[in-house]
Structures are given as structure tokens and as C-alpha cells.
Design a protein around this motif. Structure first.
Motif, PDB file in Angstrom:
ATOM      1  N   GLN A 103     -25.363  41.521  -9.182  1.00  0.00           N
ATOM      2  CA  GLN A 103     -24.429  41.932 -10.034  1.00  0.00           C
ATOM      3  C   GLN A 103     -23.559  42.854 -10.000  1.00  0.00           C
ATOM      4  OE1 GLN A 103     -28.232  41.975 -12.686  1.00  0.00           O
ATOM      5  NE2 GLN A 103     -26.531  43.335 -13.019  1.00  0.00           N
TER       6      GLN A 103
ATOM      7  N   ASN B  65     -26.448  27.578 -16.304  1.00  0.00           N
ATOM      8  CA  ASN B  65     -25.186  27.250 -15.637  1.00  0.00           C
ATOM      9  C   ASN B  65     -25.002  26.360 -14.859  1.00  0.00           C
ATOM     10  OD1 ASN B  65     -25.774  27.093 -12.228  1.00  0.00           O
ATOM     11  ND2 ASN B  65     -25.372  28.869 -12.448  1.00  0.00           N
ATOM     12  N   ILE B  75     -16.184  30.573 -15.352  1.00  0.00           N
ATOM     13  CA  ILE B  75     -17.626  31.194 -16.500  1.00  0.00           C
ATOM     14  C   ILE B  75     -16.707  31.775 -17.597  1.00  0.00           C
ATOM     15  CG2 ILE B  75     -18.375  33.425 -17.109  1.00  0.00           C
ATOM     16  CD1 ILE B  75     -20.361  32.634 -15.007  1.00  0.00           C
ATOM     17  N   GLU B  76     -15.120  32.226 -17.118  1.00  0.00           N
ATOM     18  CA  GLU B  76     -13.891  32.160 -18.058  1.00  0.00           C
ATOM     19  C   GLU B  76     -13.840  30.913 -19.652  1.00  0.00           C
ATOM     20  OE1 GLU B  76     -11.076  33.793 -17.473  1.00  0.00           O
ATOM     21  OE2 GLU B  76     -12.178  36.456 -16.842  1.00  0.00           O
ATOM     22  N   LEU B  90     -21.719  35.238 -18.039  1.00  0.00           N
ATOM     23  CA  LEU B  90     -22.530  35.985 -17.186  1.00  0.00           C
ATOM     24  C   LEU B  90     -24.262  36.461 -17.221  1.00  0.00           C
ATOM     25  CD1 LEU B  90     -21.495  36.022 -13.896  1.00  0.00           C
ATOM     26  CD2 LEU B  90     -20.712  38.223 -14.616  1.00  0.00           C
ATOM     27  N   GLU B  93     -26.915  33.663 -17.178  1.00  0.00           N
ATOM     28  CA  GLU B  93     -27.062  32.591 -15.547  1.00  0.00           C
ATOM     29  C   GLU B  93     -27.832  33.587 -15.057  1.00  0.00           C
ATOM     30  OE1 GLU B  93     -23.539  30.504 -14.407  1.00  0.00           O
ATOM     31  OE2 GLU B  93     -23.045  29.675 -16.667  1.00  0.00           O
ATOM     32  N   ASP B  94     -27.886  34.640 -15.042  1.00  0.00           N
ATOM     33  CA  ASP B  94     -27.740  35.234 -13.461  1.00  0.00           C
ATOM     34  C   ASP B  94     -29.096  36.448 -14.274  1.00  0.00           C
ATOM     35  OD1 ASP B  94     -26.764  36.535 -11.310  1.00  0.00           O
ATOM     36  OD2 ASP B  94     -26.130  38.210 -11.902  1.00  0.00           O
TER      37      ASP B  94
END
Lengths: 206, 173
Positions: A103, B65, B75-76, B90, B93-94
Motif C-alpha cells: 500500500q 486485475n 490502472i489509470e 486500485l 484489486e489490492d
């Protein structure tokens, strides 16, 4: 398998104020999870029974009483971006922490830079002032947080860490001088999000 | 990682902790919302369904993803095409704990040309009544590694999962 990294640390006995030798391990393994099942959980159940019997409202119950560390650990097993830490004293697990390395920071001055995100941090119920009148050991949570900052330095993240605080712990992070970014609208209950800058982290480790 | 501090340093730190509660953590996964007492009461079927629902949620992030990467998009670029905020893509996905807004799932369904209801189930926004979808999502999540390049196996797993999502209710276990 190589033995887990560990560092000798000291806690403070909550009743006598004396120093107690302990270990900070970069590991949440079978021994720690066994303690969670056989020692933490029965203690939590006992505390919950007492709170219910006394009619204490739910918002004053320990806010992590429903956490299941076995599932938290299993969910990230084998993933290199997640790491577990534990504190052991008198042969018993006293605190657990799981962190994530993927992160990035939210504070404007360090926005987008990588940090160590503390996914979960919890101390054993007998070490919590919201669970018992006299804590068995003080310093467990601070030791785990120290490990998060040290890991951040090791990962070249300059000590930056971020975390979502549970309401009962907000004051601790505020007193510690972490930047309080306020309630996070993306999370249920809008938990407050805190971050350490590199400078704050350096001061914390001195 | 070795931490080398003096005994006095640790004692001073413990003293500074005072009487504060030290606790951190975002929302827990679905299965943890069951209280330990409920989990121990023998209601294993309910507990296992809850675990499966959580796995489906993990699969949602991996699915987004892989779909994005299979299009060769960052991503953008993907966020712009899907009319979404890059930060939200983001987070999906994260962060396995992140629950997207319904509008976001709607935009993803449009971008992927998939039924919105199935993606809503996968995202955790609506209850998955379809046991087959959950089971397929778990298999898909287990087969997909979001860290590596998209392999042939992942490509196949993704295509198969898209087919399943494209269909109506699926009863395979």
C-alpha cells in the motif's frame, strides 16, 4: 525451514511494574495460533459473558472480539507481501500483528510513497485495559508497532507506516503523534486512518 | 529483522503506552463477522458458506486485475475507460476488504460486458444465492496469481470464468 527472526525485548508487568523479558518474532505460526485458540479465546469468552451479565452496551465491548487470527493468517499464507509478527512472554503469545507491503501513503507530503500498512494489530485480552482492570503486561502493542516501523525502514520505506485504528485505540495513535487523516469513508464504521511520516517514524525509534 | 534496543528503552516505551488500548485493523472478512460462539455452535454449514462468500470477494479483486491486464491496460487507462476513479480500481484489486460502490460495479459490468447481478454477487454487494458461482469463484481465485504476468493457464481460467459469469444461474459445484 529457517527459524523465525526474533529480537529480545522487554515488557512491563502491569501489577508490579517490573521488567519482563519477552521475544518479538517475525512469525505467526502454529504455536501462536494455538495460544490464540486455547488461551485468548477462552479469556475473551469469559470477558464477554461478564459484560453481557452486567448489561454493558455493545459499543463498549472489546472491538476485536470477533477477530479470527487463524483465518487472517490462512488468507495470506504464502503471499510475500504480507508478514506476521508476534510477541511472546512467559511462554505465551501476548500480541499479534499482520502487515502488508503493497500500500502507499495518503498524506499529501508523502502521497503515493510505499509504506507498511498494519492490517491487524491486537494484544491478548489480559493485556488490554478495556478487558481487565490490571493488565498483565504493558508494552506489547508498542513493541509490535515498533516492529512495523523497523520493517518499513528495512524495506527502504523510511519508517512510513499506515493503519486504521479501532475507536478504542484512537487516543493512543493521537498521543503517539501519528498524523490523523480522520474517518475513512471507504470503510464501514468510518475507522480513522493514521500515518507516520519518515520524520515521525525516526523520532518514534529514538 | 533484528531490533536492538536497550532494556531501558523498552521499559520507557511500555510506560508511555499508559493505559491505552492498542488495536488496529480495517474491517474483517465476512467469515469473521460470525462470532466465535456461533462458529463453535456446530453451525458448520453456515460458517463454510460464509468462508466461500469471502473467497468469492477475493476472486472479485483478482478478476478485475486479470481482466484489466488481459487488455494490456494500466490502472489509470482502465479507470478512464470504465469511467471510474483510479484509486477505487486500485483498492478493488489490492484490498480484499474493500467493498466497492454499486455504481462502480455497474461501470465494471458495462466495461466487461457482463451481467451486473453476477458481478454484484462476486463483489460482496449482494448475497450470492448461487452456490455454483461461489465454488467457481474460489477455483478461479486459487488459479489466478495477480503478481505474475498473465500465463496461458490464467488466460484460460479467466476465459472460463467470464463464460460462467456471462451465463445465467450456474449450478455446477
Amino acid at each position: 525451514m529457517a527459524p523465525a527472526d526474533f529480537s529480545p525485548i522487554y515488557l512491563v508487568d502491569g501489577a508490579t511494574g517490573s521488567a519482563v523479558a519477552a521475544e518479538l518474532r517475525q512469525e505467526i505460526g502454529a504455536a501462536q495460533l494455538t495460544d490464540w485458540v486455547t488461551k485468548w479465546q477462552p479469556a475473551v469468552h469469559e470477558i464477554m459473558r461478564e459484560l453481557i451479565a452486567k448489561g454493558v452496551p455493545q459499543d463498549r465491548w472489546p472491538q476485536s472480539s470477533h477477530w479470527r487470527w487463524d483465518q487472517k493468517v490462512a488468507r495470506v499464507s504464502g503471499l510475500l507481501a504480507h508478514k506476521g509478527f508476534s510477541v511472546t512472554a512467559t511462554g505465551v503469545c501476548q500480541g499479534l500483528m499482520q502487515v502488508k507491503l503493497t500500500q502507499s501513503a495518503r498524506l499529501p507530503e508523502q502521497h503515493g510513497k510505499p509504506l507498511v500498512y498494519v492490517e491487524y494489530l491486537e494484544t491478548a485480552p489480559w493485556n488490554r485495559s478495556d478487558c481487565v482492570p490490571v493488565r498483565r503486561f504493558k508494552g506489547v502493542g508498542t513493541a509490535l508497532l515498533t516492529a512495523a516501523v523497523a520493517l518499513s525502514e528495512q524495506e527502504t520505506f523510511k519508517g512510513r507506516i499506515g493503519l486504521h485504528s479501532l475507536p478504542q485505540a484512537d487516543e493512543f495513535y493521537q498521543d503517539l503523534g501519528m498524523c490523523d487523516l480522520g474517518p475513512d469513508p471507504h470503510y464501514p464504521n468510518q475507522l480513522r486512518y493514521f500515518e507516520f511520516t519518515a520524520e515521525q517514524a525516526a523520532a518514534f525509534l529514538v | 529483522m533484528k531490533l536492538e534496543r536497550s532494556k531501558e528503552w523498552w521499559i520507557a516505551r511500555a510506560a508511555r503506552e499508559g493505559n491505552h488500548v492498542v488495536l488496529a485493523g480495517g474491517p474483517v472478512a465476512d467469515e469473521e463477522r460470525e462470532s466465535p460462539a456461533e462458529l463453535r455452535s456446530g453451525n458448520l454449514e453456515r460458517a463454510s458458506l460464509s468462508v466461500a462468500a469471502s473467497d468469492a470477494h477475493i476472486a472479485f479483486g483478482r478478476f478485475v486485475n486479470l481482466m484489466r491486464r488481459s487488455r494490456g491496460m494500466g490502472i489509470e487507462a482502465f479507470a478512464e475507460e470504465a469511467n471510474l476513479d483510479p484509486g477505487e480500481v486500485l483498492a478493488i484489486e489490492d484490498d480484499v476488504h474493500f467493498i466497492p460502490e454499486p455504481r462502480t460495479v455497474y461501470c465494471l459490468a458495462l466495461a466487461f460486458k457482463l451481467p451486473q447481478e453476477r458481478l454484484m454477487q462476486l463483489s460482496g454487494l449482494s448475497k450470492a444465492r448461487d452456490v455454483g458461482l461461489r465454488a467457481q469463484a474460489v477455483r478461479f481465485a486459487a488459479s489466478a496469481d495477480p503478481v505474475r504476468e498473465l500465463t496461458n493457464e490464467e488466460e484460460t481460467a479467466l476465459e472460463t470464468f467470464v463464460m460462467i459469469l456471462s451465463k445465467g444461474n450456474h449450478s455446477a459445484g
